[in-house]
Design a protein around this motif. Structure first.
Motif, short mmCIF file in Angstrom:
data_model
loop_
_atom_site.label_atom_id
_atom_site.label_comp_id
_atom_site.label_asym_id
_atom_site.label_seq_id
_atom_site.Cartn_x
_atom_site.Cartn_y
_atom_site.Cartn_z
N HIS A 93 0.86 -1.19 0.00
CA HIS A 93 0.00 0.00 0.00
C HIS A 93 0.90 1.24 0.00
CE1 HIS A 93 -2.85 3.01 1.32
NE2 HIS A 93 -3.82 2.16 1.05
N PRO A 94 0.55 2.25 -0.81
CA PRO A 94 1.40 3.44 -0.87
C PRO A 94 1.69 4.05 0.50
CG PRO A 94 -0.29 3.56 -2.56
CD PRO A 94 -0.58 2.33 -1.75
N LEU A 95 0.73 3.96 1.43
CA LEU A 95 0.98 4.55 2.76
C LEU A 95 2.09 3.83 3.50
CD1 LEU A 95 -2.62 5.28 4.12
CD2 LEU A 95 -0.87 6.93 3.43
N GLU A 96 2.33 2.56 3.14
CA GLU A 96 3.39 1.81 3.82
C GLU A 96 4.76 2.37 3.48
OE1 GLU A 96 2.93 -2.48 4.65
OE2 GLU A 96 1.79 -2.38 2.79
N LEU A 97 4.83 3.05 2.35
CA LEU A 97 6.12 3.58 1.92
C LEU A 97 6.46 4.88 2.65
CD1 LEU A 97 5.69 2.98 -1.88
CD2 LEU A 97 7.16 1.72 -0.33
N ALA A 98 5.47 5.39 3.40
CA ALA A 98 5.67 6.69 4.05
C ALA A 98 6.65 6.60 5.22
CB ALA A 98 4.33 7.24 4.52
N ASN A 99 6.83 5.42 5.78
CA ASN A 99 7.75 5.31 6.91
C ASN A 99 8.81 4.23 6.63
OD1 ASN A 99 9.05 5.03 9.33
ND2 ASN A 99 7.19 5.38 10.54
N ALA A 100 9.90 4.70 6.04
CA ALA A 100 10.95 3.77 5.59
C ALA A 100 11.51 2.97 6.76
CB ALA A 100 12.05 4.56 4.91
N ALA A 101 11.66 3.62 7.91
CA ALA A 101 12.31 2.97 9.05
C ALA A 101 11.53 1.73 9.51
CB ALA A 101 12.45 3.96 10.20
N LYS A 102 10.22 1.86 9.57
CA LYS A 102 9.42 0.76 10.12
C LYS A 102 9.12 -0.32 9.08
CE LYS A 102 7.19 3.23 13.85
NZ LYS A 102 6.05 4.07 14.18
N LEU A 103 9.24 0.04 7.81
CA LEU A 103 8.84 -0.89 6.75
C LEU A 103 9.65 -2.19 6.81
CD1 LEU A 103 7.02 -1.31 4.32
CD2 LEU A 103 8.74 -0.18 2.91
N GLY A 104 10.96 -2.07 7.00
CA GLY A 104 11.85 -3.23 7.02
C GLY A 104 11.44 -4.22 8.10
N ALA A 105 11.15 -3.70 9.30
CA ALA A 105 10.78 -4.56 10.43
C ALA A 105 9.51 -5.33 10.13
CB ALA A 105 10.61 -3.72 11.69
N ARG A 106 8.56 -4.63 9.51
CA ARG A 106 7.26 -5.23 9.24
C ARG A 106 7.38 -6.37 8.22
NH1 ARG A 106 4.55 -1.11 6.77
NH2 ARG A 106 5.20 0.15 8.53
N LEU A 107 8.37 -6.23 7.32
CA LEU A 107 8.50 -7.23 6.27
C LEU A 107 9.44 -8.36 6.67
CD1 LEU A 107 8.72 -4.76 3.26
CD2 LEU A 107 6.71 -5.94 4.14
N ALA A 108 9.85 -8.35 7.94
CA ALA A 108 10.83 -9.32 8.44
C ALA A 108 10.50 -10.78 8.06
CB ALA A 108 11.00 -9.17 9.95
N PRO A 109 9.22 -11.21 8.14
CA PRO A 109 8.97 -12.62 7.81
C PRO A 109 9.40 -13.00 6.39
CG PRO A 109 7.00 -11.58 8.73
CD PRO A 109 8.01 -10.50 8.56
N LEU A 110 9.43 -12.00 5.51
CA LEU A 110 9.80 -12.29 4.12
C LEU A 110 11.30 -12.19 3.87
CD1 LEU A 110 6.86 -10.41 2.36
CD2 LEU A 110 7.33 -12.86 2.19
N GLN A 111 12.00 -11.61 4.86
CA GLN A 111 13.42 -11.33 4.68
C GLN A 111 14.25 -12.56 4.24
OE1 GLN A 111 15.29 -8.10 5.07
NE2 GLN A 111 16.32 -9.59 3.77
N PRO A 112 14.06 -13.73 4.89
CA PRO A 112 14.89 -14.88 4.49
C PRO A 112 14.67 -15.29 3.03
CG PRO A 112 13.70 -15.33 6.54
CD PRO A 112 13.16 -14.05 6.01
N MET A 113 13.52 -14.89 2.44
CA MET A 113 13.25 -15.29 1.05
C MET A 113 13.23 -14.06 0.14
SD MET A 113 10.27 -17.95 2.11
CE MET A 113 9.71 -16.91 3.43
N ALA A 114 13.92 -13.00 0.57
CA ALA A 114 13.86 -11.70 -0.14
C ALA A 114 14.13 -11.83 -1.64
CB ALA A 114 14.85 -10.72 0.49
N GLN A 115 15.03 -12.73 -2.02
CA GLN A 115 15.40 -12.86 -3.44
C GLN A 115 14.21 -13.31 -4.30
OE1 GLN A 115 18.36 -11.85 -4.10
NE2 GLN A 115 18.95 -11.75 -1.94
N ARG A 116 13.21 -13.90 -3.64
CA ARG A 116 12.04 -14.41 -4.40
C ARG A 116 10.85 -13.46 -4.32
NH1 ARG A 116 10.96 -19.96 -1.72
NH2 ARG A 116 9.40 -20.15 -3.36
#
Ligand code: G
Ligand code: MN
Length: 374
Positions: free
Chosen positions: A226-249
């Motif tokens: 969602h475009p609003l998710e891009l508004a806070n760069a700092a928190k975005l990474g933490a929220r996407l943590a479950p996907l981090q191990p598979m980031a390449q996909r």
């Protein structure tokens, strides 16, 4: 204390009205002419309008009707000595007056009518506010239900390579089985109203991670941000943590449909996502307002061309030329072009001959909640 506009051409009555209302603590603006009243009402806001029917200039109903549009919160009272049915009907239907004062009236009657009208208005406003607050609380509870339970799921729709039609990835699309917030749009709109887009984003990330583990390792997953998710760069990474191990996909789709596209705000988030190893796709290209500036600013690895351009691309030469141009642009920018919403073989053929890399659409598979049969 209320701010009152009193319009009456009979000087002695107007004097009495001003006297009694002022001594009751109100601020009164006396006027004797309808035209004048329209001008004053266009410039100044009032809590209550007390307007005679027969006036020089414009008649009282015109003044009250105009107020009902320009200041709907202003309580409207009509004064008249000739209250036949047509006048009353007009007063209610056209000017939506709250009270009618039949002339002649005593000044005490005037005062109690004004106070009664103001009180009624206040009570209605309070009722309306508490109903709106209750509605908000109910919506919040429904969002809680959605976020805590299993009403929100991800449907997967295949994305295929143009020539082999092999499935190279899926797009994860939000689906809701909540009885009221029963579409992705309803959920997202409610989450926007309650500033809870980040929570929906976190839920989507964890569901997406789960779906990804059940897909073959060479298959990717496109996830809408969602475009609003891009508004806070700092928190975005933490929220996407479950996907981090598979980031390449994982490819995050960013739609350019929203008119409030803010390049600077987004760029930091997108740089962060790229550093974490995620890819970026511009979604719905051609459906929004900023297609070309979004492309220039985001340098995405994938460009998803909106189905409005793909529809009948085989029949409409102009669409075909646009798609060819976008395919050349993608090639020159080292991006892959995905044609969205391919529904017919003829569209698929046209898309391939234009030079697209990937295709998505009902022709290859609808979004499905069931595990993909591989
Ligand atoms: O904005 P985005 O491109 O993420 O939206 C994808 C939506 O388009 C999904 O809700 C999906 O159901 C719908 N969709 C996917 N393929 C097709 C298609 O071939 N035709 C139509 N009409 N809709 C499609
Ligand atoms: Mn999408």
């Amino acid at each position: 204390m209320a701010k009152i506009i009193a319009v009456e051409d009979e000087a002695s009555l107007l004097g009495g009205i001003v006297r009694v209302l002022t001594s009751a603590g109100h601020e009164v603006r006396p006027l004797t002419n309808g035209e004048q009243a329209l001008q004053v009402a266009a410039q100044d806001a009032f809590d209550l309008a007390l307007v005679d029917y027969q006036l020089p200039g414009a008649n009282g109903l015109q003044v009250l009707e105009s107020l009902s549009y320009s200041q709907p919160e202003c309580v409207r009272i009509l004064m008249s000595g000739m209250l036949d049915v047509p006048v009353t009907v007009e007063a209610v239907n056209r000017a939506a007056v709250m009270r009618v004062l039949e002339k002649p009236f005593g000044l005490q009657t005037l005062l109690s009518t004004v106070h009664d009208a103001l009180e009624t208005h206040c009570r209605r406003a309070e009722l309306y506010q508490s109903a709106a607050a209750e509605q908000r609380r109910a919506e919040r509870r429904m969002l809680d239900d959605c976020l805590a339970g299993d009403a929100l799921q991800l449907a997967l729709q295949p994305i295929c390579a143009v020539r082999t039609r092999r499935i190279v990835a899926y797009e994860a699309l939000l689906r809701s089985s909540h009885p009221v917030l029963d579409s992705p749009d309803a959920v997202l709109k409610a989450a926007e109203r309650h500033q809870r887009i980040a929570e929906v984003g976190a839920l989507v990330a964890s569901r997406a991670a789960r779906r990804l583990t059940s897909l073959p390792p060479e298959v990717g997953l496109f996830v809408n941000l969602h475009p609003l998710e891009l508004a806070n760069a700092a928190k975005l990474g933490a929220r996407l943590a479950p996907l981090q191990p598979m980031a390449q996909r994982v490819v995050f789709e960013i739609t350019e449909r929203f008119p409030t596209f803010n390049v600077d705000e987004w760029r930091r988030s997108i740089e962060g996502l790229s550093q974490l190893g995620f890819c970026i796709a511009v979604d719905d290209l051609g459906a929004g307002y900023n297609s070309l500036s979004v492309l220039a600013a985001l340098e995405p690895q994938f460009i998803k061309v909106d189905m409005s351009i793909i529809r009948d691309v085989d029949k409409q030469p102009q669409k075909r030329r646009i798609l060819e141009l976008l395919c050349r642009f993608a090639q020159a920018s080292d991006a892959q072009l995905i044609a969205e919403g391919v529904e017919t073989e003829a569209e698929a053929d046209a898309v391939v001959s234009c030079g697209a890399d990937l295709m998505q659409g009902y022709l290859f598979g609808r979004p499905s909640l069931a595990p993909p049969s591989l």
